[in-house]
Design a protein around this motif. Structure first.
Motif, PDB file in Angstrom:
ATOM      1  N   GLU A 102     -10.517   5.402 -11.975  1.00 36.85           N
ATOM      2  CA  GLU A 102     -11.743   4.708 -10.837  1.00 36.85           C
ATOM      3  C   GLU A 102     -10.688   4.932 -10.259  1.00 36.85           C
ATOM      4  O   GLU A 102     -10.687   3.710  -8.793  1.00 36.85           O
ATOM      5  CB  GLU A 102     -11.967   3.271 -11.540  1.00 36.85           C
ATOM      6  N   ILE A 103     -10.689   6.006  -9.753  1.00 38.83           N
ATOM      7  CA  ILE A 103      -9.442   5.758  -8.318  1.00 38.83           C
ATOM      8  C   ILE A 103     -10.853   7.029  -7.339  1.00 38.83           C
ATOM      9  O   ILE A 103     -10.903   8.216  -7.766  1.00 38.83           O
ATOM     10  CB  ILE A 103      -8.052   6.761  -8.466  1.00 38.83           C
ATOM     11  N   HIS A 104     -10.994   6.729  -6.912  1.00 38.41           N
ATOM     12  CA  HIS A 104     -12.357   7.100  -6.023  1.00 38.41           C
ATOM     13  C   HIS A 104     -11.832   7.907  -4.382  1.00 38.41           C
ATOM     14  O   HIS A 104     -12.233   9.242  -4.194  1.00 38.41           O
ATOM     15  CB  HIS A 104     -14.210   6.538  -6.129  1.00 38.41           C
ATOM     16  N   LEU A 105     -10.980   7.459  -3.905  1.00 34.70           N
ATOM     17  CA  LEU A 105     -10.152   7.846  -2.615  1.00 34.70           C
ATOM     18  C   LEU A 105      -9.940   9.297  -2.895  1.00 34.70           C
ATOM     19  O   LEU A 105      -8.610   8.909  -3.078  1.00 34.70           O
ATOM     20  CB  LEU A 105     -10.176   6.859  -2.176  1.00 34.70           C
ATOM     21  N   VAL A 106     -10.420  10.026  -2.171  1.00 37.65           N
ATOM     22  CA  VAL A 106      -9.751  10.969  -1.959  1.00 37.65           C
ATOM     23  C   VAL A 106      -9.714  12.036  -1.645  1.00 37.65           C
ATOM     24  O   VAL A 106     -11.115  12.377  -1.256  1.00 37.65           O
ATOM     25  CB  VAL A 106      -9.552  12.409  -3.498  1.00 37.65           C
ATOM     26  N   VAL A 123      -3.790   3.747  -1.754  1.00 41.00           N
ATOM     27  CA  VAL A 123      -4.146   3.006  -2.832  1.00 41.00           C
ATOM     28  C   VAL A 123      -3.001   2.019  -2.399  1.00 41.00           C
ATOM     29  O   VAL A 123      -1.657   1.581  -1.925  1.00 41.00           O
ATOM     30  CB  VAL A 123      -3.206   3.636  -4.403  1.00 41.00           C
ATOM     31  N   ASN A 124      -3.619   1.162  -3.083  1.00 37.57           N
ATOM     32  CA  ASN A 124      -2.944  -0.145  -3.225  1.00 37.57           C
ATOM     33  C   ASN A 124      -1.856   0.066  -4.684  1.00 37.57           C
ATOM     34  O   ASN A 124      -2.326   0.433  -5.191  1.00 37.57           O
ATOM     35  CB  ASN A 124      -3.803  -1.818  -4.242  1.00 37.57           C
ATOM     36  N   ASP A 125      -0.891  -1.294  -4.264  1.00 37.55           N
ATOM     37  CA  ASP A 125       0.248  -0.601  -5.279  1.00 37.55           C
ATOM     38  C   ASP A 125       0.148  -1.035  -6.927  1.00 37.55           C
ATOM     39  O   ASP A 125       1.063  -0.083  -6.997  1.00 37.55           O
ATOM     40  CB  ASP A 125       1.391  -1.691  -4.344  1.00 37.55           C
ATOM     41  N   GLU A 126       0.020  -1.343  -6.744  1.00 37.73           N
ATOM     42  CA  GLU A 126      -1.034  -1.313  -8.431  1.00 37.73           C
ATOM     43  C   GLU A 126      -1.255   0.252  -9.181  1.00 37.73           C
ATOM     44  O   GLU A 126      -1.066   0.199 -10.305  1.00 37.73           O
ATOM     45  CB  GLU A 126      -1.258  -2.814  -8.377  1.00 37.73           C
ATOM     46  N   MET A 182       1.044  -1.275   0.020  1.00 39.47           N
ATOM     47  CA  MET A 182      -0.166  -0.391   0.353  1.00 39.47           C
ATOM     48  C   MET A 182       1.085   1.219   0.236  1.00 39.47           C
ATOM     49  O   MET A 182       1.916   1.289   0.685  1.00 39.47           O
ATOM     50  CB  MET A 182      -0.927   0.464   0.828  1.00 39.47           C
ATOM     51  N   LYS A 183      -0.130   1.826  -0.965  1.00 44.19           N
ATOM     52  CA  LYS A 183       1.226   3.912  -0.830  1.00 44.19           C
ATOM     53  C   LYS A 183      -0.139   4.241  -0.664  1.00 44.19           C
ATOM     54  O   LYS A 183      -1.282   4.049  -0.409  1.00 44.19           O
ATOM     55  CB  LYS A 183       1.722   3.743  -2.414  1.00 44.19           C
ATOM     56  N   TYR A 184       1.028   5.794   0.120  1.00 47.23           N
ATOM     57  CA  TYR A 184       0.629   7.119   0.702  1.00 47.23           C
ATOM     58  C   TYR A 184       0.683   8.221  -0.174  1.00 47.23           C
ATOM     59  O   TYR A 184       1.755   8.055  -0.614  1.00 47.23           O
ATOM     60  CB  TYR A 184       0.602   6.956   1.593  1.00 47.23           C
ATOM     61  N   VAL A 185      -0.204   8.456  -1.658  1.00 47.01           N
ATOM     62  CA  VAL A 185       0.973   9.589  -2.302  1.00 47.01           C
ATOM     63  C   VAL A 185       0.070  11.179  -2.341  1.00 47.01           C
ATOM     64  O   VAL A 185      -1.222  11.293  -1.530  1.00 47.01           O
ATOM     65  CB  VAL A 185      -0.038   9.270  -4.026  1.00 47.01           C
ATOM     66  N   ILE A 186       0.661  12.083  -1.775  1.00 48.85           N
ATOM     67  CA  ILE A 186       0.191  13.288  -1.845  1.00 48.85           C
ATOM     68  C   ILE A 186       0.981  14.504  -2.848  1.00 48.85           C
ATOM     69  O   ILE A 186       1.941  14.176  -2.786  1.00 48.85           O
ATOM     70  CB  ILE A 186       1.443  13.779  -0.284  1.00 48.85           C
ATOM     71  N   ALA A 187       0.097  14.861  -2.773  1.00 51.79           N
ATOM     72  CA  ALA A 187       0.158  15.769  -4.664  1.00 51.79           C
ATOM     73  C   ALA A 187      -0.022  17.331  -4.233  1.00 51.79           C
ATOM     74  O   ALA A 187      -1.050  17.307  -2.597  1.00 51.79           O
ATOM     75  CB  ALA A 187      -0.442  15.397  -5.521  1.00 51.79           C
ATOM     76  N   ALA A 229      -9.251  -2.651   2.864  1.00 53.86           N
ATOM     77  CA  ALA A 229      -9.927  -1.726   2.984  1.00 53.86           C
ATOM     78  C   ALA A 229      -9.951  -0.562   2.151  1.00 53.86           C
ATOM     79  O   ALA A 229     -10.700   0.492   2.404  1.00 53.86           O
ATOM     80  CB  ALA A 229      -9.544  -1.546   5.033  1.00 53.86           C
ATOM     81  N   ILE A 230      -8.497  -0.379   1.661  1.00 52.39           N
ATOM     82  CA  ILE A 230      -8.586   1.130   0.439  1.00 52.39           C
ATOM     83  C   ILE A 230      -9.461   0.938  -0.591  1.00 52.39           C
ATOM     84  O   ILE A 230      -9.860  -0.461  -0.832  1.00 52.39           O
ATOM     85  CB  ILE A 230      -7.076   0.652   0.070  1.00 52.39           C
ATOM     86  N   GLY A 231     -10.036   1.548  -1.439  1.00 50.37           N
ATOM     87  CA  GLY A 231     -10.763   2.123  -2.159  1.00 50.37           C
ATOM     88  C   GLY A 231     -12.237   1.730  -1.739  1.00 50.37           C
ATOM     89  O   GLY A 231     -12.639   0.777  -0.704  1.00 50.37           O
TER      90      GLY A 231
END
Lengths: 115, 446
Positions: A24-28, A65-68, A1-6, A113-115
């Motif tokens: 299809e990335i809804h979690l933000v 997100v998950n790694d992929e 799992m990764k945590y992306v901060i932009a 739990a993610i997404g």
């Protein structure tokens, strides 16, 4: 799992959100932040008094997100937030390892739990 | 608990005591019924003075937002509350003794006596001396609004660090011992008016007076903690400046004390000087800081309003241009260079704009006043009367010295009564809203 901060320019948020949606990335999580990079911001002047801290308004996105999904997230943000005119100040993306995650409603943990 | 009950008890006793002499008001009503041969009331004049009283009152909430927008979020309510509390406290002081001290029968040109305390004899029939075509109560109510805004102006100098208790005590002392005497000198039959000093709507009484008190306050109270204090809401400051501009028509044109050509001249000169000054300051910013600022524009407009105040009923609309232009340039210099050079922390430039603008206005009146505009006035230097210029300078200097010295003393006295004028450094960092009023202006989390 990764945590992306932009950290991006505020006017680019809509484009980035649309591209994330398409992938299809809804979690933000989005927040208003102040910051400065190499362009150093613009110092305000109030009645001839120049303010010391010259910061500009930015938008911060946080996406777990998950790694992929990491490449898709990076693509969406870069594509949406790059102004393309060669000026500095488009922002940055940081990717962090994410130790755990829990959905409060169900108690699920980890990748589930993610997404 | 005892120390908390004591003030409450005092307040109740005071209220009971104040209620007792409510008989004079009744007398006044009876007297009016009897007075068939009283001086004639002009309904047009009366309507304009009553409307002006409302307009001038609105300036204080306007000032509250002008000042409030310029402080940091954590101090917003403290400024609004001080301005609003000035409306409450000065009103009480005015009907009890303030009006009588300012406008009551003269004692040696220095102060009014207490014949009109509790508004005794101030009824619906016109006064023999002031605004003889409108009810005396209307004149009294109109003048009250000036007494309110003057101490409210001083708030700009000590904002963001002054104890609320100290504010209340200082406001009452200052109104009684500085505003009331100076109002008497100029308008109430005192020596300055007798000398021939021209002050149409309060350049000396209101602006120089408050401006010098502001300078004394900035020096006595000292600098704020920290080094950068950006305004928290310029839109609110602009709204406040707009309310000031609007209300100032009552302040200046109402001071004609009649619905007549002089009032019309005052409205036009006021408007022109303000417009010129607002534009001028914005251009000064444009030249000096590369960009025109909204804060500069509204500060200039207020400087123009201040400067034209003593002159508005004595100068022509075209000469108002020069007064407006001068006010913006001089106040810009005072705020940009003088304040920095001397290093006093006049939070919102109450001295830099009201003091300096008021001084310029009083002197400019001695330059451009013309009897062609107002036969009851005098000619100024540019109309062949250098003597008037010297009279204006003298009145200005006397007011400056008196206001500064008395304000300094009253601040020291207040400090002794309240155990220091300032909140603690910790309270200042947290903000006055929470530490002085147990409230915050804006919820950050719903």
């Amino acid at each position: 799992m990764k945590y992306v901060i932009a950290v991006i320019q505020p006017d680019r948020l809509e484009a980035v959100m649309q591209l994330l949606e398409e992938k299809e990335i809804h979690l933000v999580t989005v927040s208003n932040v102040m910051g400065r990079g190499r362009q150093k911001g613009i110092a305000a002047v109030y009645r001839s008094v120049k303010e010391a801290g010259s910061l500009l308004k930015k938008i911060k996105l946080e996406i777990a997100v998950n790694d992929e999904f990491v490449p898709a997230v990076k693509d969406a943000i870069v594509q949406g937030a790059r102004s393309g005119d060669g000026h500095i100040g488009d922002g940055k993306i940081f990717v962090l390892d994410l130790e755990d995650c829990m959905r409060i409603r169900t108690g699920e943990t980890g990748a589930e739990a993610i997404g | 608990m005892k120390p908390r009950i004591l003030p409450l008890f005092t307040l109740i006793v005071a209220l009971v005591w104040l209620m007792a002499p409510s008989v004079p008001a009744q007398d006044a009503v009876n007297a009016a019924a009897d007075a068939v041969s009283a001086p004639a009331i002009d309904t047009g004049d009366t309507a304009w003075i009553l409307a002006s009283a409302g307009l001038v009152l609105l300036m204080t909430p306007g000032l509250a937002f002008f000042y409030g927008g310029l402080v940091r979020r954590k101090n917003m309510l403290s400024v609004l509350m001080q301005c609003f509390m000035a409306m409450c406290l000065v009103t009480i002081q005015w009907v009890v003794i303030g009006y009588s001290l300012s406008f009551g029968p003269d004692i040696k040109g220095l102060i009014g006596n207490l014949d009109w305390a509790f508004l005794k004899g101030v009824g619906p029939e016109p006064s023999d001396v002031y605004a003889t075509t409108v009810p005396h109560t209307a004149f009294m109510a109109f003048q009250l609004k000036f007494a309110i805004i003057t101490p409210a102006l001083i708030i700009g100098a000590f904002a963001e660090r002054f104890k609320f208790s100290a504010f209340c005590i200082f406001t009452l002392l200052w109104t009684t011992l500085v505003y009331d005497p100076v109002a008497h000198w100029v308008w109430g039959g005192g020596f300055m008016g007798a000398d021939g000093a021209l002050d149409f709507a309060g350049g000396t009484v209101v602006h120089i007076n408050a401006g010098m008190a502001a300078l004394a306050a900035a020096l006595v109270v000292g600098k704020r903690v920290g080094s950068t204090y950006p305004p928290h809401s310029l839109p609110l400051a602009i709204l406040g400046a707009g309310m000031l501009w609007f209300g100032w028509f009552g302040f200046n044109a109402g001071s004609a004390l009649g619905a007549n050509g002089l009032a019309a001249n005052a409205i036009v000169t006021t408007h022109v000087a303000t417009a010129v000054a607002g534009a001028t300051w914005a251009f000064c910013d444009w030249i000096w800081h590369k960009k025109p600022t909204t804060l500069g524009m509204i500060t200039g407009a207020v400087a123009g309003l201040v400067a034209i105040t003593p002159a508005c009923g004595f100068v022509s609309p075209i000469n108002a241009i020069w007064i407006g232009l001068g006010s913006a340039v001089i106040c810009f210099i005072s705020v940009t260079f003088v304040k920095v050079k001397f290093g006093y922390d006049d939070t919102l430039d109450a001295f830099g704009v009201h003091g300096v603008g008021g001084i310029w206005g009083a002197i400019a009146t001695g330059l451009w006043a013309s009897t062609a505009v107002n036969p009851a006035g005098r000619d100024g230097l540019f109309y062949g009367n250098p003597e008037q210029f010297m009279i204006q300078v003298k009145a200005t200097l006397i007011t400056m010295v008196y206001a500064f010295v008395m304000s300094w003393i009253l601040l020291k006295v207040t400090g002794l009564l309240t155990g220091g004028l300032r909140v603690t450094e910790q309270e200042e960092r947290i903000g006055l809203d929470l530490t002085q009023h147990k409230e915050t202006a804006y919820a950050t989390i719903d």
